[in-house]
Design a protein around this motif. Structure first.
Motif, PDB file in Angstrom:
ATOM      1  N   ILE A   1       0.754  -1.267   0.036  1.00 57.95           N
ATOM      2  CA  ILE A   1      -0.028   0.164  -0.040  1.00 57.95           C
ATOM      3  C   ILE A   1       0.816   1.318   0.160  1.00 57.95           C
ATOM      4  CG2 ILE A   1      -2.002  -1.044   0.930  1.00 57.95           C
ATOM      5  CD1 ILE A   1      -1.325   0.160   3.595  1.00 57.95           C
ATOM      6  N   ASP A   2       2.116   1.276   0.503  1.00 57.70           N
ATOM      7  CA  ASP A   2       2.872   2.423   0.588  1.00 57.70           C
ATOM      8  C   ASP A   2       3.492   2.753  -0.920  1.00 57.70           C
ATOM      9  OD1 ASP A   2       5.468   4.005   0.406  1.00 57.70           O
ATOM     10  OD2 ASP A   2       6.060   3.168   2.382  1.00 57.70           O
ATOM     11  N   GLU A   3       3.468   1.611  -1.505  1.00 58.24           N
ATOM     12  CA  GLU A   3       3.877   1.693  -3.213  1.00 58.24           C
ATOM     13  C   GLU A   3       2.654   2.320  -4.023  1.00 58.24           C
ATOM     14  OE1 GLU A   3       5.443  -0.952  -6.878  1.00 58.24           O
ATOM     15  OE2 GLU A   3       5.164  -1.724  -4.969  1.00 58.24           O
ATOM     16  N   ARG A   4       1.435   1.749  -3.730  1.00 62.41           N
ATOM     17  CA  ARG A   4       0.308   1.956  -4.369  1.00 62.41           C
ATOM     18  C   ARG A   4      -0.140   3.376  -4.149  1.00 62.41           C
ATOM     19  NH1 ARG A   4      -4.164  -2.326  -2.797  1.00 62.41           N
ATOM     20  NH2 ARG A   4      -5.427  -1.101  -4.536  1.00 62.41           N
ATOM     21  N   PHE A   5      -0.156   3.815  -2.853  1.00 63.19           N
ATOM     22  CA  PHE A   5      -0.450   5.417  -2.395  1.00 63.19           C
ATOM     23  C   PHE A   5       0.552   6.276  -3.018  1.00 63.19           C
ATOM     24  CE2 PHE A   5      -2.794   4.206   1.926  1.00 63.19           C
ATOM     25  CZ  PHE A   5      -3.802   3.341   1.276  1.00 63.19           C
ATOM     26  N   SER A   6       2.001   5.833  -3.211  1.00 62.11           N
ATOM     27  CA  SER A   6       2.709   6.805  -3.429  1.00 62.11           C
ATOM     28  C   SER A   6       2.790   6.958  -5.034  1.00 62.11           C
ATOM     29  CB  SER A   6       4.005   6.383  -3.193  1.00 62.11           C
ATOM     30  OG  SER A   6       4.203   6.208  -1.922  1.00 62.11           O
ATOM     31  N   ASN A   7       1.919   6.450  -6.029  1.00 63.17           N
ATOM     32  CA  ASN A   7       1.858   6.163  -7.408  1.00 63.17           C
ATOM     33  C   ASN A   7       1.623   7.590  -7.740  1.00 63.17           C
ATOM     34  OD1 ASN A   7       1.624   5.942  -9.973  1.00 63.17           O
ATOM     35  ND2 ASN A   7       0.397   3.976  -9.893  1.00 63.17           N
TER      36      ASN A   7
END
Length: 489
Positions: free
Chosen positions: A358-364
């Motif tokens: 979710i860190d990666e997805r939210f940071s997209n």
């Protein structure tokens, strides 16, 4: 020049845009879906479309529906382009476009919902699905159980032939099917709601028992309500998205942008059959609750944890919030230390690995998902995704300082102004009540927790109340960033 999206122009769309390879004129309906927002069109409709691309499920096409007057505008836009939707995937490595054709019709929006009832009563319809948001199930905020006192429910009890709600219309259609011998359809919730199928069953049966007890018995015996978990970040469509679809050479009034990730976990309880969604990536399992708890508590709860401080600080997008080191630090610390202990691993994914996901997805940076959209209806989203974890932490005696801080930040956001003095426009169905409680809580933090319809007995827990009061007092005295630094140590 952008080419108008419609069936006649599919072969003329620019090279590189994926289009339906199946004969849409030969599709027949099998699903009525109530709530044709961006999420449905970018998620469930995509799965069915991909199955159709494989030459399957051509008798499962979607008929769209709505029960509110404002749904008529979406119906008109969709009809004008033959119910086609352009999906734009926003991968950090680049965007791509695909036209989805699984929807073939949209029921007229009429007071009393007669056309919707008739369509659902058609024996060809074997699934009636919904995306009506967490707040659309007529649940009591405190108990999360069916609320029979709501005016819309009372109306439907007295006027089942001309209902206001989707649930009343479903019951009216099931009555017609029982009486005609057509048999039941599956009622499928696709909303971010814990135990969404179970909750849908509670609402449908609760309303049916009040309106027609014998019918309620038939529904209980014949109709199924599978639980499911749905996941894909799908921003609202605005000027940016409309411009983006034109960059692909497509004139689409209702395009949908989405991240390069989807998940759909479904309980296999379909009384009248279903498409083979598992052949295009859906997970059919009896472990829906575990997948659901991970997603609701960590992703949906995580969204609420970062949206409030971002709104207070005037950050407009979720990736912008994640670029703020204190907000990103808040998410990771709360998720790893305070939420993960109350989440079970699922096949192929631990809670700790899910935090990284979710860190990666939210940071997209390609997903311009607004803080305002994520923060909308916090009264439903906090109570559905964050407060259950707090209750577990209280019961287990595990850390909860960050969870308490998340509630203090929500309370501060509901004051209605940012730290720079600008106004936060009303963003919740009960915004006025939240603002009133926030004003009182500035001087007496416990006033926020005394919203018993949200917090219930949590308001009486000394450890949680003290952590909340300390956090809110610090936010007002020293500012949001100071409160985040204090928590992060």
């Amino acid at each position: 020049m952008a080419i108008k999206l419609c069936a006649a122009n599919l072969s003329d769309l620019p090279e590189g845009v994926l289009v339906p390879t199946y004969d849409r004129s030969a599709l027949t309906p099998g699903i009525v879906h109530i709530g044709l927002g961006n999420f449905h069109r970018g998620h469930q409709a995509w799965y069915l479309h991909r199955l159709m691309q494989q030459g399957q499920a051509h008798d499962w096409a979607i008929v769209g529906a709505g029960v509110r007057a404002y749904d008529a505008a979406m119906r008109e836009k969709m009809a004008n382009q033959d119910y086609l939707t352009t999906l734009i995937e926003l991968d950090p490595k680049g965007s791509s476009a695909e036209v989805v054709g699984a929807m073939i019709d949209y029921v007229p929006i009429v007071e009393g919902n007669g056309p919707l009832i008739e369509k659902m009563a058609d024996p060809a319809i074997r699934i009636v699905a919904l995306t009506v948001t967490e707040g659309g199930y007529y649940l009591d905020p405190a108990t999360k159980s069916f609320d029979p006192t709501h005016p819309d429910i009372r109306h439907d009890v007295a006027n089942l032939d001309t209902p206001r709600t989707a649930f009343g219309a479903m019951i009216a259609a099931l009555r017609k099917r029982r009486d005609s011998g057509a048999g039941p359809f599956t009622c499928q919730s696709c909303d971010n709601l814990p135990g969404n199928g179970t909750k849908l069953e509670e609402v449908v049966l609760g309303l049916a028992r009040l309106a027609d007890p014998a019918l309620a018995d038939w529904i209980a015996a014949e109709v199924t309500f599978p639980n499911s978990m749905v996941d894909c970040i799908v921003p609202a469509t605005g000027p940016r998205e409309l411009a983006l679809v034109r960059e692909f050479g497509i004139d689409d009034d209702v395009p949908v942008t989405h991240e390069n990730y989807r998940q759909w976990v479904i309980e296999d309880k379909f009384c009248a059959g279903r498409p083979a969604w598992e052949q295009v990536g859906a997970t059919i399992t009896d472990l829906v609750h575990d997948y659901e708890a991970m997603k609701l508590r960590m992703l949906n709860g995580g969204h609420q944890i970062i949206a409030a401080p971002a709104e207070i600080l005037g950050i407009e997008s979720i990736d912008g919030a994640m670029a703020h080191p204190l907000i990103r630090g808040l998410l990771r610390k709360v998720a790893l230390d305070e939420i993960a202990p109350h989440v079970h691993a699922v096949p192929g994914m631990t809670p700790q690995a899910y935090v990284d996901l979710i860190d990666e997805r939210f940071s997209n940076p390609r997903i311009i998902d607004t803080v305002r959209r994520v923060a909308f209806d916090g009264s439903s989203r906090h109570t559905g995704a964050v407060l259950p974890v707090i209750r577990d932490a209280v019961a287990a005696g595990t850390p909860l300082q960050g969870l308490a801080l998340s509630q203090a930040l929500w309370a501060r956001m509901c004051y209605g102004t940012r730290e720079d003095g600008s106004e936060i426009i009303a963003n919740d169905p009960v915004w006025d009540d939240l603002v009133k409680a926030s004003i009182e809580a500035r001087e007496s933090p416990q006033a926020w927790l005394e919203q018993r319809h949200f917090y219930g007995k949590l308001a009486d827990d000394a450890r949680f109340s003290a952590a909340f009061a300390e956090a809110l007092t610090r936010i007002w005295a020293e500012g949001t960033e100071a409160a985040l630094r204090a928590y992060l140590g």
